[in-house]
Design a protein around this motif. Structure first.
Motif, mmCIF file in Angstrom:
data_model
loop_
_atom_site.group_PDB
_atom_site.id
_atom_site.type_symbol
_atom_site.label_atom_id
_atom_site.label_comp_id
_atom_site.label_asym_id
_atom_site.label_seq_id
_atom_site.Cartn_x
_atom_site.Cartn_y
_atom_site.Cartn_z
ATOM 1 N N ALA B 77 0.840 -1.179 0.000
ATOM 2 C CA ALA B 77 0.000 0.000 0.000
ATOM 3 C C ALA B 77 0.885 1.243 0.000
ATOM 4 C CB ALA B 77 -0.886 0.008 1.262
ATOM 5 N N VAL B 78 0.264 2.433 -0.164
ATOM 6 C CA VAL B 78 0.959 3.680 0.184
ATOM 7 C C VAL B 78 0.612 4.045 1.626
ATOM 8 C CG1 VAL B 78 1.251 4.681 -2.115
ATOM 9 C CG2 VAL B 78 -0.911 5.027 -0.890
ATOM 10 N N ILE B 79 1.549 4.737 2.300
ATOM 11 C CA ILE B 79 1.426 5.006 3.736
ATOM 12 C C ILE B 79 1.214 6.508 3.969
ATOM 13 C CG2 ILE B 79 2.493 4.659 5.993
ATOM 14 C CD1 ILE B 79 2.163 2.061 4.332
ATOM 15 N N GLY B 106 -4.407 1.307 -2.726
ATOM 16 C CA GLY B 106 -4.414 0.720 -1.394
ATOM 17 C C GLY B 106 -3.652 1.622 -0.446
ATOM 18 N N PHE B 107 -4.293 1.956 0.676
ATOM 19 C CA PHE B 107 -3.659 2.751 1.730
ATOM 20 C C PHE B 107 -3.355 1.838 2.915
ATOM 21 C CE2 PHE B 107 -6.183 6.268 -0.226
ATOM 22 C CZ PHE B 107 -5.208 7.237 -0.322
ATOM 23 N N GLY B 108 -2.205 2.040 3.560
ATOM 24 C CA GLY B 108 -1.857 1.237 4.732
ATOM 25 C C GLY B 108 -1.389 2.093 5.891
ATOM 26 N N ASP B 124 1.562 5.729 18.151
ATOM 27 C CA ASP B 124 0.238 5.940 18.751
ATOM 28 C C ASP B 124 -0.623 6.921 17.949
ATOM 29 O OD1 ASP B 124 0.852 4.164 20.728
ATOM 30 O OD2 ASP B 124 1.167 5.663 22.300
ATOM 31 N N GLU B 125 -0.022 7.602 16.977
ATOM 32 C CA GLU B 125 -0.795 8.469 16.080
ATOM 33 C C GLU B 125 -1.159 7.758 14.779
ATOM 34 O OE1 GLU B 125 1.485 12.612 17.449
ATOM 35 O OE2 GLU B 125 1.687 11.869 15.394
ATOM 36 N N SER B 126 -0.775 6.496 14.675
ATOM 37 C CA SER B 126 -0.908 5.789 13.395
ATOM 38 C C SER B 126 -2.338 5.808 12.853
ATOM 39 C CB SER B 126 -0.431 4.344 13.565
ATOM 40 O OG SER B 126 -0.818 3.567 12.467
ATOM 41 N N ARG B 127 -3.291 5.449 13.713
ATOM 42 C CA ARG B 127 -4.663 5.365 13.232
ATOM 43 C C ARG B 127 -5.206 6.752 12.850
ATOM 44 N NH1 ARG B 127 -7.480 1.063 13.442
ATOM 45 N NH2 ARG B 127 -6.242 0.182 15.113
ATOM 46 N N ASP B 128 -4.922 7.746 13.680
ATOM 47 C CA ASP B 128 -5.419 9.092 13.380
ATOM 48 C C ASP B 128 -4.775 9.655 12.116
ATOM 49 O OD1 ASP B 128 -7.019 8.936 15.584
ATOM 50 O OD2 ASP B 128 -5.744 10.172 16.868
ATOM 51 N N ARG B 129 -3.472 9.414 11.951
ATOM 52 C CA ARG B 129 -2.803 9.891 10.733
ATOM 53 C C ARG B 129 -3.341 9.180 9.498
ATOM 54 N NH1 ARG B 129 1.763 13.148 10.857
ATOM 55 N NH2 ARG B 129 2.537 13.554 12.952
ATOM 56 N N PHE B 130 -3.617 7.891 9.639
ATOM 57 C CA PHE B 130 -4.173 7.139 8.517
ATOM 58 C C PHE B 130 -5.531 7.706 8.123
ATOM 59 C CE2 PHE B 130 -6.816 3.760 6.789
ATOM 60 C CZ PHE B 130 -6.010 3.262 5.787
ATOM 61 N N ASP B 131 -6.416 7.834 9.095
ATOM 62 C CA ASP B 131 -7.773 8.320 8.804
ATOM 63 C C ASP B 131 -7.720 9.706 8.170
ATOM 64 O OD1 ASP B 131 -8.780 5.986 9.866
ATOM 65 O OD2 ASP B 131 -9.302 6.863 11.817
#
Ligand SMILES: [Ca+2]
Ligand SMILES: [Ca+2]
Ligand SMILES: [Ca+2]
Ligand SMILES: [Ca+2]
Ligand SMILES: [Ca+2]
Ligand SMILES: [Ca+2]
Lengths: 366, 366
Positions: B77-79, B106-108, B124-131
């Motif tokens: 995916a791209v991150i 695809g985003f990851g 710990d910011e992974s999910r927020d940065r992804f969204d």
């Protein structure tokens, strides 16, 4: 002298759909490869018709690499202030490998206030971010287990993959619009230069080049091998009246997009961009006939353009020239005809250096 | 079912020079296009043999777009956590145009601690940065004059150029390793899924898919058209003993690179990655024969692989399968032979949907 093409888009979606732009740009890259041009180059800009179709030059050049055999691929330029150095170094190293070492990397500072605003980068940090970004990339290419402790980025020890094809790294060029001290720094580092003849007087350009060559030599780099790129709007036709009429129309279209793009400078001041507050007035006052008379555009018959380039060589020496052959929403067939006429009747008048022996091609190796 | 190839490099420079890797990967992409595979996919990883040759999947896919006619190009995916959304949206829109709408995005979230550390992004910011990253890109593609006021980025009003070829934007897929709530969110948004069968029990995958399909339907999206991608190590040979011996060797090589890549998890904890502290142990305890018995690798003769895929279809329905045909430092000829055997003897057993009528090609239009 060496000659390449600069695919600098200046169109809106209404003028030319993006898919058509990229189809045509890839065909022109393949044509340039066949015709013996030295390089294909493209820009990094955002949001406006002034280059906005090319927010990532590496993406376009990767496609161009896959469609060409021997031509060099030049970023003109990538902007370290808008990318993390690990991202930038990584994708450029991929392109260097995909193209089997045909990449030359021009780095730029950018100069349009809305781009800095969108990336939330202070213009007053422009020079520091540029210096840090270029040096971080250089070390990621040239060294392993790199530890970087900069003002804007800290990382490591890390070893960037892939390793560049060209060792220790692809040739680096620095874009500099009007700043002599940037030329001096580029010379000291042994980097090439990308200059903008349209917005400088010849005496200013000569002064910048002299500073560059002296500092190159003083730092122990060969004074003659630094690549110096000048970009020019270009339009050729066999009939002088046609060349003048169309060349004027596309140059003025391009110029209008630049006028619109720099408008924010009437409300912007930055210590890292001294004098740029006057750029709006300076750009607005530019005039096609004056530019033509001063050899700041390469418009005319092949004979006229040959004469212009001879005068340019007398002023600046054996520089590398990038022909802007699509700017102004030029139709594909006129871009191709400009390139064919140039290759047939102008290129032979300026003997080319022999290609480097490492310029083998992806296609040949397959 | 649909079948594509996943070009996931797992080599060191000593094992395979990068230029050779990219030459071979581009030839395999062209071969996949000729053989009728649905897609070519690659990853975003950094620094280690586990995908590190591919720090920017868009750069590779742009070259692949220029060498292919009809196959879809998939980032896997791209991150978003490692790129500014304006950079990411811009280059993906370029690729969508260069390929005439053949891009699936695809985003990851990424999951390797050293990558987060190098980019100075807190896990710990992974999910927020992804969204935030996915939604900022989506709006930059779908809307004009976008104003974005997020936690990590603020910009606008800006109109991204180029506009995407596919309207309102290319299909979006979300990579999710083990987290049911991510599947639910992807379904609600109408996005596709990229799943990892090798590290989950079938019951867990079925539960995740059920959640996904239900939330898709509840949100008013067609429950059947969400694309669901599963990736598998793949090796085919006509002789069962050869297939087993070589497939095992390449799978174990790939697996060792994953074991090395996740080592930092023995010293890492993150609320955004619950349970990942056990990943080292879980990955280490994986075993080729057990994976083969559970249909978690597609290794065998064409007949054996057809049988495995029939059982996979019985468990999960008509998913899209990505065949990992280079991982493990597989020699080019064995990758190509695996793909040819698959296309000859396995593909025909799983009738393909008709191609979408907008899947016209760059090459055809030239
Ligand atoms: Ca400053
Ligand atoms: Ca580290
Ligand atoms: Ca060279
Ligand atoms: Ca969190
Ligand atoms: Ca703004
Ligand atoms: Ca479609």
């Amino acid at each position: 002298m060496q000659f390449g093409i600069n695919l600098f888009p200046t169109v809106t979606p209404a003028e030319k759909p993006a898919a058509q732009h990229f189809d045509e740009a890839l065909r022109l890259a393949a044509l340039a490869d066949e015709l013996g041009f030295h390089h294909v180059k493209t820009v990094e800009h955002y949001f406006t018709p002034y280059g906005g179709y090319s927010p990532d030059p590496v993406t376009f050049l990767a496609a161009a690499a896959a469609r060409t055999r021997r031509i060099r691929l030049v970023t003109g330029a990538v902007i370290p202030a808008f990318s993390h150095p690990i991202k930038l170094a990584g994708k450029l190293a991929m392109l260097d490998n995909i193209s089997h070492g045909r990449l030359d990397i021009g780095f730029g500072r950018a100069f349009l206030p809305p781009e800095f605003e969108a990336f939330q980068v202070a213009m007053d940090e422009s020079r520091d971010r540029f210096d840090e970004g270029v040096e971080a990339c250089r070390r990621l290419w040239a060294e392993q287990e790199v530890v970087w402790q900069g003002r804007f980025h800290q990382f490591g020890p890390v070893t960037m993959l892939p390793r560049p094809y060209q060792q220790p790294h692809p040739p680096i060029l620095v874009a500099t619009a009007t700043t002599p001290v940037s030329c001096e720094a580029a010379g000291r580092a042994g980097y090439g230069l990308m200059m903008v003849p349209s917005i400088n007087k010849p005496e200013k350009l000569q002064e910048m080049l002299e500073l560059y060559r002296k500092s190159r030599q003083a730092a122990g780099h060969d004074p003659n091998t630094g690549d110096i790129h000048f970009s020019y709007n270009c339009y050729l036709a066999t009939d002088a009246t046609t060349a003048y009429r169309n060349g004027r129309r596309y140059s003025e279209h391009t110029h209008q997009k630049l006028v619109d793009a720099v408008a924010e400078w009437s409300r912007t001041r930055s210590a890292d961009y001294p004098g740029y507050e006057n750029i709006v007035q300076r750009v607005r006052s530019s005039d096609f006939d004056k530019s033509l008379a001063e050899d700041k555009v390469l418009v005319g018959t092949p004979e006229e353009v040959t004469a212009r380039l001879s005068r340019i060589r007398d002023l600046y020496g054996d520089i590398t020239v990038s022909l802007q052959v699509i700017s102004g929403n030029m139709p594909y067939e006129e871009s191709a005809e400009t390139m064919r006429l140039f290759a047939d009747a102008v290129l032979p008048r300026f003997p080319q250096p022999a290609p480097a022996d490492d310029a083998t091609s992806t296609a040949e190796r397959r």
